[in-house]
Design an enzyme around this catalytic site. Structure first.
Site, PDB file in Angstrom:
ATOM      1  CD  GLU A   1      -0.478  -6.174   7.339  1.00 49.72           C
ATOM      2  OE1 GLU A   1      -0.980  -6.110   6.210  1.00 49.72           O
ATOM      3  OE2 GLU A   1      -0.842  -5.459   8.270  1.00 49.72           O
TER       4      GLU A   1
ATOM      5  CG  ASP B   1      -1.819   1.134   1.370  1.00 48.63           C
ATOM      6  OD1 ASP B   1      -2.293   1.619   0.333  1.00 48.63           O
ATOM      7  OD2 ASP B   1      -2.044   1.579   2.513  1.00 48.63           O
TER       8      ASP B   1
ATOM      9  CD  GLU C   1       1.157  -1.534   9.611  1.00 51.40           C
ATOM     10  OE1 GLU C   1       0.010  -1.482   9.121  1.00 51.40           O
ATOM     11  OE2 GLU C   1       2.141  -1.961   8.982  1.00 51.40           O
TER      12      GLU C   1
ATOM     13  CE1 TYR D   1      -4.188   0.605  10.213  1.00 52.78           C
ATOM     14  CE2 TYR D   1      -3.539  -1.659   9.772  1.00 52.78           C
ATOM     15  CZ  TYR D   1      -3.221  -0.320   9.855  1.00 52.78           C
ATOM     16  OH  TYR D   1      -1.945   0.110   9.601  1.00 52.78           O
TER      17      TYR D   1
END
Ligand code: BDP
Length: 647
Positions: free
Chosen positions: A452, A208, A541, A505
């Protein structure tokens, strides 16, 4: 106080064993520094540039553009180095270009470099993304695969062939990512002629951030004597107030050489010295290297001067290289991260090398601004998400006491074909390049081998077991991690790491809009991971997008209010768990950054607590308040920095 002799011997033996592990690394990659025996010529500035727009992108090679001046091959434009080329022009085809681009620069080499054949001339590229081929005066001198690490070549013989000392450097760089590059990608040709024109292809990536390309870090021409210090490895330890610096020096260009190693403190006093290619320097009343906000004098660095003398039948050689050395230890227990035997809690950020116009190009004003912001924020650490950052940035971390989790470019390993042997061998090689470059930085306290990956896939078990073991073999002094996002029960890499790093998230990608689920979900997640692996955990994160200046209350997604409230909910759980096994929290992200275009990105990723122009959003103040409070709670914050901070 002196160490008892037996303890000194045991520690020295351990340090030597560790240095032996470093033998796995062949050859050095010392940062080029000027000294009485070394000169550096920086080639930053304007280069000429040409993108190979031919359909197969091979015209430059077919026509051997490197054999002549680039402007003789066709139209060229100005291009700054270092910088990504993507955002420099108004041409969308350059911004989104995939394939070979060509850079060229001419320079005059100092006459004494040419005349004096006892001087070694080395051309070094700090980084170029992704594949590079380098020619000097039309002669191929090196090539390199990988976008974030330096490479170099000896060029004296080629340059000396032309007695005028004129020198033309041509560098071709290709940003194409394949299933076997790191990070991986894939080129997809669109063959449906009713929808796409002939030759239409896209570069798929599984990460990303924008795939910026070009020559991203300085290009240097530097000298060493023919007999020279090729590499230095230091490993440090201490007991009471005696510091121990074990060192190993490797020499090239001489069969025998005398080496004198001197450790000098900040006042310029010699505090220890030794002779020979390896040894242990003992420093009485040692000043340890401490992280920012844990000591009144963080980031203390000694200078280790390595002086080589050698001779052959014709000449004597002297080489001097000075390495900054911070004396500190790193250890991990099942619940703690210890720096100098004291528990360290990471309160920091994830970053990107990313900014307007220059993309990923090294930029000193930006670097200094970012360090000022980190200090303002009370951040004591960052992760080099998702690739190795410039050495100049790590040097700043050493000096300012900012702790670093040093990450490889292993991001977006999602396709099963990227778990095969070709990819694995390349990943192992990249870990060697990374450890070789960064092993002596005191700020680097942990290696992260990947972010990840699709670690639930069957081949991931062997793949990550191998990469993690290799990294540990290369450097037994630092813990190794990889960054997980998948379910703890299925995660194939987690059993092998020293520290569990988790990205999640909640209330964003899952249960969007429902901040009320964060505390429950995070608590469950942590307890599951810790129960299963009995390792300390870092929240590596967490965050939410906020478009700067957009406000809605009660909060809704993409507003500054929502970003704040997500952080506050996470912080509740961090505060419960940090007395147990949570050893750190790293916000995603320090600043907004550019991504490829897509329906979930509004001109890039907006999870920064600062805008891309480094202005604070509301969340930055929440984090600043928290980080200074955390620093105060450790009880070791020096008086002059007590909150509210004076910066
Ligand atoms: C994480 C990735 C990071 C992304 C972030 C996001 O590690 O690279 O930018 O998600 O989606 O999972 O904002």
């Amino acid at each position: 106080m002196c160490l008892p002799v037996r303890e000194q011997v045991l520690r020295a033996l351990w340090l030597f064993a560790v240095l032996d592990a470093g033998l796995l690394l062949d050859g050095g990659m010392l940062y080029p520094r000027e000294s009485s025996s070394r000169e550096v010529k920086e080639l930053s500035g304007l280069w000429v540039f040409r993108a190979d727009r031919s359909p197969n992108r091979k015209q430059g090679f077919d026509e051997a553009w490197y054999k002549q001046r680039l402007e003789e091959t066709g139209p060229v434009i100005d291009m700054p180095v270092p910088a990504s080329y993507n955002d420099i022009t108004q041409d969308p085809a350059i911004r989104d270009f995939i394939g070979w681009v060509w850079y060229e620069r001419e320079l005059v080499v100092p006459a004494h470099w040419i005349r004096d054949e006892t001087i070694r001339l080395v051309l070094r590229v700090g980084s170029a993304h992704y594949n590079s081929v380098v020619w000097v005066n039309g002669v191929n001198v090196t090539q390199h695969e990988g976008g974030h690490l330096p490479f170099e070549a000896e060029v004296g013989d080629v340059i000396r062939k032309d007695p005028t000392g004129s020198c033309r450097i041509t560098i071709a760089v290709n940003n194409t990512l394949t299933l076997h590059t790191l990070p991986p990608g894939n080129i997809q040709y669109m063959n449906d002629r009713t929808r796409y024109p002939i030759g239409f292809f896209v570069q798929s990536i599984y990460f990303d951030f924008f795939n910026y390309a070009g020559i991203h870090r300085p290009v240097l021409l530097y000298t060493t004597p023919k007999a020279y210090v090729d590499d230095i490895t230091v490993v440090t330890d201490f007991s009471d107030n005696t510091g121990l610096v074990s060192y190993k020096v490797s020499v090239k260009g001489a069969v025998t050489a005398a080496l004198k190693v001197t450790l000098i403190d900040k006042q310029g006093h010699c505090v220890a010295s030794s002779n020979g290619p390896f040894g242990v320097l003992k420093v009485q009343d040692v000043n340890l290297w401490w992280p920012y906000l844990t000591h009144e004098n963080p980031g203390y660095l000694y200078s280790m001067e390595v002086r080589l003398s050698a001779a052959d039948e014709k000449t004597t050689y002297e080489d001097v290289y000075t390495l900054p050395v911070g004396i500190r230890t790193v250890n991990v227990t099942s619940t703690q991260f210890l720096i100098n035997n004291k528990p360290f809690y990471f309160h920091g950020v994830n970053k990107h090398e990313d900014s307007d116009i220059r993309g990923k190009g090294l930029d000193w004003p930006l670097i200094v601004k970012d360090f000022n912001l980190l200090k303002w924020l009370g951040a004591n650490s960052f992760r080099t998400s998702h690739y190795p950052y410039a050495e100049e940035i790590l040097q700043m971390c050493d000096r300012h006491g900012i702790v670093v989790i040093d990450e490889s470019p292993g991001v977006g390993i999602k396709d099963i074909r990227s778990f095969g042997n070709v990819s694995l061998n390349h990943h192992l090689f990249v870990m060697e390049e990374l450890v070789r470059r960064d092993k002596n930085h005191p700020s680097v306290v942990m290696w992260s081998v990947a972010n990840e990956p699709a670690s639930e896939m069957p081949p991931a078990d062997y793949y990550f077991k191998t990469v993690i073991k290799h990294t540990r073999d290369l450097d037994p002094t630092r813990p190794v991690t990889f960054i997980s996002s998948s379910n703890f029960a299925r995660d194939k890499g987690a059993p092998y790491v020293d520290v569990i790093c988790i990205n999640n998230y909640f209330s964003w990608y899952h249960d969007p809009g429902h901040v009320e689920v964060i505390t429950l979900q995070l608590n469950t997640e942590y307890d599951n991971w810790h129960e299963k692996y009995k390792r300390p955990i870092i929240q590596s994160e967490y965050g939410a997008d906020a478009v700067p200046g957009v406000h809605v209350d009660p909060p809704v997604m993409f507003t500054e209010e929502y970003q704040k409230v997500v952080l506050q909910n996470y912080h509740k759980v961090f505060d419960q768990k940090r007395s147990q096994y949570l050893i750190g929290e790293l916000i995603w992200n320090f600043a907004d950054f550019m991504t490829t275009q897509g329906v979930t990105r509004v001109v890039g990723n907006k999870k920064g607590i600062f805008t891309r122009q480094r202005q604070p959003k509301a969340a930055a103040f929440i984090l600043k308040e928290r980080y200074w409070r955390l620093a105060n709670e450790t009880g070791r914050l020096p008086l002059w920095t007590k909150y509210p901070c004076p910066l």
